[in-house]
Motif scaffolding. Structure first.
Motif, PDB file in Angstrom:
ATOM      1  N   VAL A 192     -93.817  20.038  61.857  1.00 52.24           N
ATOM      2  CA  VAL A 192     -94.735  21.125  61.519  1.00 52.24           C
ATOM      3  C   VAL A 192     -94.593  22.192  62.584  1.00 52.24           C
ATOM      4  CG1 VAL A 192     -97.187  21.694  61.384  1.00 52.24           C
ATOM      5  CG2 VAL A 192     -96.335  19.592  60.327  1.00 52.24           C
ATOM      6  N   PRO A 196     -97.630  28.840  58.721  1.00 54.60           N
ATOM      7  CA  PRO A 196     -97.422  27.404  58.927  1.00 54.60           C
ATOM      8  C   PRO A 196     -96.245  26.924  58.083  1.00 54.60           C
ATOM      9  CG  PRO A 196     -99.368  27.800  57.563  1.00 54.60           C
ATOM     10  CD  PRO A 196     -98.895  29.130  58.045  1.00 54.60           C
ATOM     11  N   VAL A 256     -93.540  23.375  57.268  1.00 51.81           N
ATOM     12  CA  VAL A 256     -93.427  21.929  57.376  1.00 51.81           C
ATOM     13  C   VAL A 256     -92.128  21.506  56.700  1.00 51.81           C
ATOM     14  CG1 VAL A 256     -95.001  21.778  55.385  1.00 51.81           C
ATOM     15  CG2 VAL A 256     -94.532  19.734  56.705  1.00 51.81           C
ATOM     16  N   PRO A 273     -89.623  17.951  55.939  1.00 49.42           N
ATOM     17  CA  PRO A 273     -89.318  16.534  56.130  1.00 49.42           C
ATOM     18  C   PRO A 273     -87.985  16.363  56.850  1.00 49.42           C
ATOM     19  CG  PRO A 273     -89.393  17.098  53.772  1.00 49.42           C
ATOM     20  CD  PRO A 273     -89.540  18.369  54.532  1.00 49.42           C
ATOM     21  N   ALA A 288     -95.898  19.878  65.738  1.00 49.44           N
ATOM     22  CA  ALA A 288     -96.503  18.592  65.384  1.00 49.44           C
ATOM     23  C   ALA A 288     -95.474  17.817  64.574  1.00 49.44           C
ATOM     24  CB  ALA A 288     -97.778  18.790  64.566  1.00 49.44           C
ATOM     25  N   GLU A 333     -95.393  14.377  61.970  1.00 47.99           N
ATOM     26  CA  GLU A 333     -96.251  13.421  61.265  1.00 47.99           C
ATOM     27  C   GLU A 333     -95.411  12.442  60.465  1.00 47.99           C
ATOM     28  OE1 GLU A 333     -98.898  12.204  57.771  1.00 47.99           O
ATOM     29  OE2 GLU A 333     -96.917  13.116  57.785  1.00 47.99           O
ATOM     30  N   ASP A 357     -96.193   8.927  57.792  1.00 50.92           N
ATOM     31  CA  ASP A 357     -97.254   8.149  57.158  1.00 50.92           C
ATOM     32  C   ASP A 357     -96.668   7.207  56.133  1.00 50.92           C
ATOM     33  OD1 ASP A 357     -96.937   9.555  54.627  1.00 50.92           O
ATOM     34  OD2 ASP A 357     -98.175  11.165  55.419  1.00 50.92           O
ATOM     35  N   HIS A 364    -100.257   3.266  46.915  1.00 49.19           N
ATOM     36  CA  HIS A 364    -101.117   3.835  45.868  1.00 49.19           C
ATOM     37  C   HIS A 364    -101.938   2.773  45.146  1.00 49.19           C
ATOM     38  CE1 HIS A 364     -99.483   8.008  45.930  1.00 49.19           C
ATOM     39  NE2 HIS A 364     -98.615   7.362  46.687  1.00 49.19           N
ATOM     40  N   ILE A 384    -100.643  12.195  46.948  1.00 45.44           N
ATOM     41  CA  ILE A 384    -100.882  12.357  48.384  1.00 45.44           C
ATOM     42  C   ILE A 384    -100.012  13.512  48.885  1.00 45.44           C
ATOM     43  CG2 ILE A 384    -100.305  11.322  50.650  1.00 45.44           C
ATOM     44  CD1 ILE A 384    -102.679   9.943  49.833  1.00 45.44           C
ATOM     45  N   ARG A 437     -99.836  16.599  52.405  1.00 42.36           N
ATOM     46  CA  ARG A 437    -100.254  16.844  53.789  1.00 42.36           C
ATOM     47  C   ARG A 437    -100.614  18.305  53.936  1.00 42.36           C
ATOM     48  NH1 ARG A 437     -96.210  14.189  52.317  1.00 42.36           N
ATOM     49  NH2 ARG A 437     -96.475  11.932  52.545  1.00 42.36           N
ATOM     50  N   VAL A 473    -101.321  21.432  56.340  1.00 45.55           N
ATOM     51  CA  VAL A 473    -100.831  21.871  57.645  1.00 45.55           C
ATOM     52  C   VAL A 473    -101.613  23.112  58.037  1.00 45.55           C
ATOM     53  CG1 VAL A 473     -98.822  22.882  58.789  1.00 45.55           C
ATOM     54  CG2 VAL A 473     -98.530  20.915  57.262  1.00 45.55           C
ATOM     55  N   LEU A 501    -103.155  24.858  68.079  1.00 48.26           N
ATOM     56  CA  LEU A 501    -102.048  23.901  68.001  1.00 48.26           C
ATOM     57  C   LEU A 501    -101.772  23.551  66.539  1.00 48.26           C
ATOM     58  CD1 LEU A 501    -102.877  21.420  70.895  1.00 48.26           C
ATOM     59  CD2 LEU A 501    -101.032  23.101  70.810  1.00 48.26           C
ATOM     60  N   PRO A 502    -100.499  23.255  66.225  1.00 51.15           N
ATOM     61  CA  PRO A 502    -100.185  22.851  64.857  1.00 51.15           C
ATOM     62  C   PRO A 502    -100.850  21.510  64.540  1.00 51.15           C
ATOM     63  CG  PRO A 502     -98.270  22.570  66.275  1.00 51.15           C
ATOM     64  CD  PRO A 502     -99.318  23.252  67.089  1.00 51.15           C
ATOM     65  N   ALA A 503    -101.424  21.410  63.359  1.00 55.58           N
ATOM     66  CA  ALA A 503    -102.115  20.192  62.957  1.00 55.58           C
ATOM     67  C   ALA A 503    -101.710  19.840  61.533  1.00 55.58           C
ATOM     68  CB  ALA A 503    -103.626  20.389  63.033  1.00 55.58           C
ATOM     69  N   VAL A 504    -101.742  18.556  61.228  1.00 56.57           N
ATOM     70  CA  VAL A 504    -101.316  18.102  59.904  1.00 56.57           C
ATOM     71  C   VAL A 504    -102.147  16.890  59.529  1.00 56.57           C
ATOM     72  CG1 VAL A 504     -99.374  16.930  61.049  1.00 56.57           C
ATOM     73  CG2 VAL A 504     -99.332  17.191  58.580  1.00 56.57           C
ATOM     74  N   PRO A 543    -102.852  14.042  56.241  1.00 55.13           N
ATOM     75  CA  PRO A 543    -102.635  13.597  54.860  1.00 55.13           C
ATOM     76  C   PRO A 543    -103.934  13.647  54.061  1.00 55.13           C
ATOM     77  CG  PRO A 543    -102.191  11.804  56.425  1.00 55.13           C
ATOM     78  CD  PRO A 543    -102.733  12.943  57.205  1.00 55.13           C
ATOM     79  N   ILE A 564    -104.575  30.811  56.256  1.00 58.27           N
ATOM     80  CA  ILE A 564    -103.333  30.526  55.528  1.00 58.27           C
ATOM     81  C   ILE A 564    -102.882  29.133  55.956  1.00 58.27           C
ATOM     82  CG2 ILE A 564    -100.946  31.214  55.110  1.00 58.27           C
ATOM     83  CD1 ILE A 564    -102.825  33.289  54.064  1.00 58.27           C
ATOM     84  N   VAL A 565    -102.665  28.268  55.001  1.00 53.91           N
ATOM     85  CA  VAL A 565    -102.239  26.903  55.310  1.00 53.91           C
ATOM     86  C   VAL A 565    -100.960  26.588  54.540  1.00 53.91           C
ATOM     87  CG1 VAL A 565    -104.646  26.184  55.656  1.00 53.91           C
ATOM     88  CG2 VAL A 565    -103.524  25.774  53.444  1.00 53.91           C
ATOM     89  N   ALA A 566    -100.327  25.498  54.927  1.00 57.10           N
ATOM     90  CA  ALA A 566     -99.219  24.969  54.136  1.00 57.10           C
ATOM     91  C   ALA A 566     -99.654  23.618  53.587  1.00 57.10           C
ATOM     92  CB  ALA A 566     -97.966  24.825  54.989  1.00 57.10           C
ATOM     93  N   GLU A 625     -97.789  20.165  51.819  1.00 58.74           N
ATOM     94  CA  GLU A 625     -96.491  19.550  51.525  1.00 58.74           C
ATOM     95  C   GLU A 625     -96.678  18.210  50.850  1.00 58.74           C
ATOM     96  OE1 GLU A 625     -92.804  17.135  52.702  1.00 58.74           O
ATOM     97  OE2 GLU A 625     -94.914  16.684  52.984  1.00 58.74           O
ATOM     98  N   ASP A 657     -93.990  14.989  49.241  1.00 61.15           N
ATOM     99  CA  ASP A 657     -92.591  14.585  49.121  1.00 61.15           C
ATOM    100  C   ASP A 657     -92.511  13.149  48.645  1.00 61.15           C
ATOM    101  OD1 ASP A 657     -92.788  12.763  51.391  1.00 61.15           O
ATOM    102  OD2 ASP A 657     -92.502  14.467  52.716  1.00 61.15           O
ATOM    103  N   SER A 696     -88.946  17.315  48.210  1.00 61.15           N
ATOM    104  CA  SER A 696     -90.139  17.786  48.908  1.00 61.15           C
ATOM    105  C   SER A 696     -90.524  19.149  48.351  1.00 61.15           C
ATOM    106  CB  SER A 696     -89.915  17.871  50.422  1.00 61.15           C
ATOM    107  OG  SER A 696     -89.093  18.964  50.734  1.00 61.15           O
ATOM    108  N   VAL A 699     -97.504  27.460  50.316  1.00 59.47           N
ATOM    109  CA  VAL A 699     -98.165  28.200  51.393  1.00 59.47           C
ATOM    110  C   VAL A 699     -99.108  29.218  50.761  1.00 59.47           C
ATOM    111  CG1 VAL A 699     -97.841  29.747  53.373  1.00 59.47           C
ATOM    112  CG2 VAL A 699     -96.207  27.905  52.963  1.00 59.47           C
TER     113      VAL A 699
END
Lengths: 142, 142
Positions: A29, A36, A38, A40, A70, A72, A74, A78, B25, B27, B29, B35-38, B40, B68-70, B72, B74, B85, B89
């Protein structure tokens, strides 16, 4: 077992590192032109550093070098709605020293994607946090 | 089939949306104290908006509202080293209008984690990009 405010189990650094060792795909990330981003990646741990490979001219190489990023990983099931996630935050650096590149090239890190991946990026996991989501109704079922 | 510079198949917006519909599921971002955060989350698509639920006092609620977020999602198959993936955004907003909350509460979105999840966040997918990693050696094997 320590729980966070959302009721998820808080993992220790040691547990987080063990889970990262067990994983092979994660998501890096970063910031790309102030937005932002991201992506894989497959990765390997080198001690507690996260090592990834990319192309020299890639967006990731440009944006994630000498920046705080960052990372991540996981895994969720499911059917049982359980799983874990681990996030590392720290500085990323492009590896330029030939001796270090040679050493890193011996790690079991084989890109899944085609194309040039001769460029190594190392993320120092200064902060590692992790959560585990266990079955909610275990107590009731027992 | 269009390939990017890394040799990955570029997916159309329509393909990306179909893949997001198939996933549960993803994530989110965002930026947390610079700081970058992510994190799930489980999610559902509402038309092409990404809908997630969180607690009102969560870090995610605080950081991902009006930013503004991302986002993701995959899926990778370790045995064949293939997968896809998708990254969206766009602006995230906290849903405050009771009529909209009522409508969103009818969506099939059931939090996996325990705790309060009465707070809805909607991410408008202004940009959607996706990549597919197919088997590298298909051409050679045929």
């Amino acid at each position: 077992m320590k729980l966070d405010s959302a009721g998820l189990q808080i993992l220790s650094r040691q547990e987080c590192v063990a889970l990262l060792v067990s994983a092979s795909i994660g998501r890096i990330v970063f910031t790309d032109r102030a937005l932002p981003a991201v992506q894989p990646v497959n990765f390997v741990l080198d001690d507690e550093d996260i090592v990834i490979r990319t192309g020299l001219g890639s967006k990731l190489a440009a944006a994630a070098s000498d920046a705080i990023v960052a990372f991540e990983a996981d895994e969720f099931d499911h059917s049982t709605r359980t799983g874990w996630s681990v996030t590392a935050v720290g500085p990323a650096r492009a590896v330029r020293e030939p001796g270090e590149i040679e050493r890193l090239s011996t790690l079991p890190l084989h890109p899944w994607a085609p194309g040039d991946h001769g460029h190594y990026i190392v993320v120092r996991a200064e902060q590692i946090t992790g959560r585990r989501l266990s079955r909610r109704h275990d107590a009731r079922e027992n």
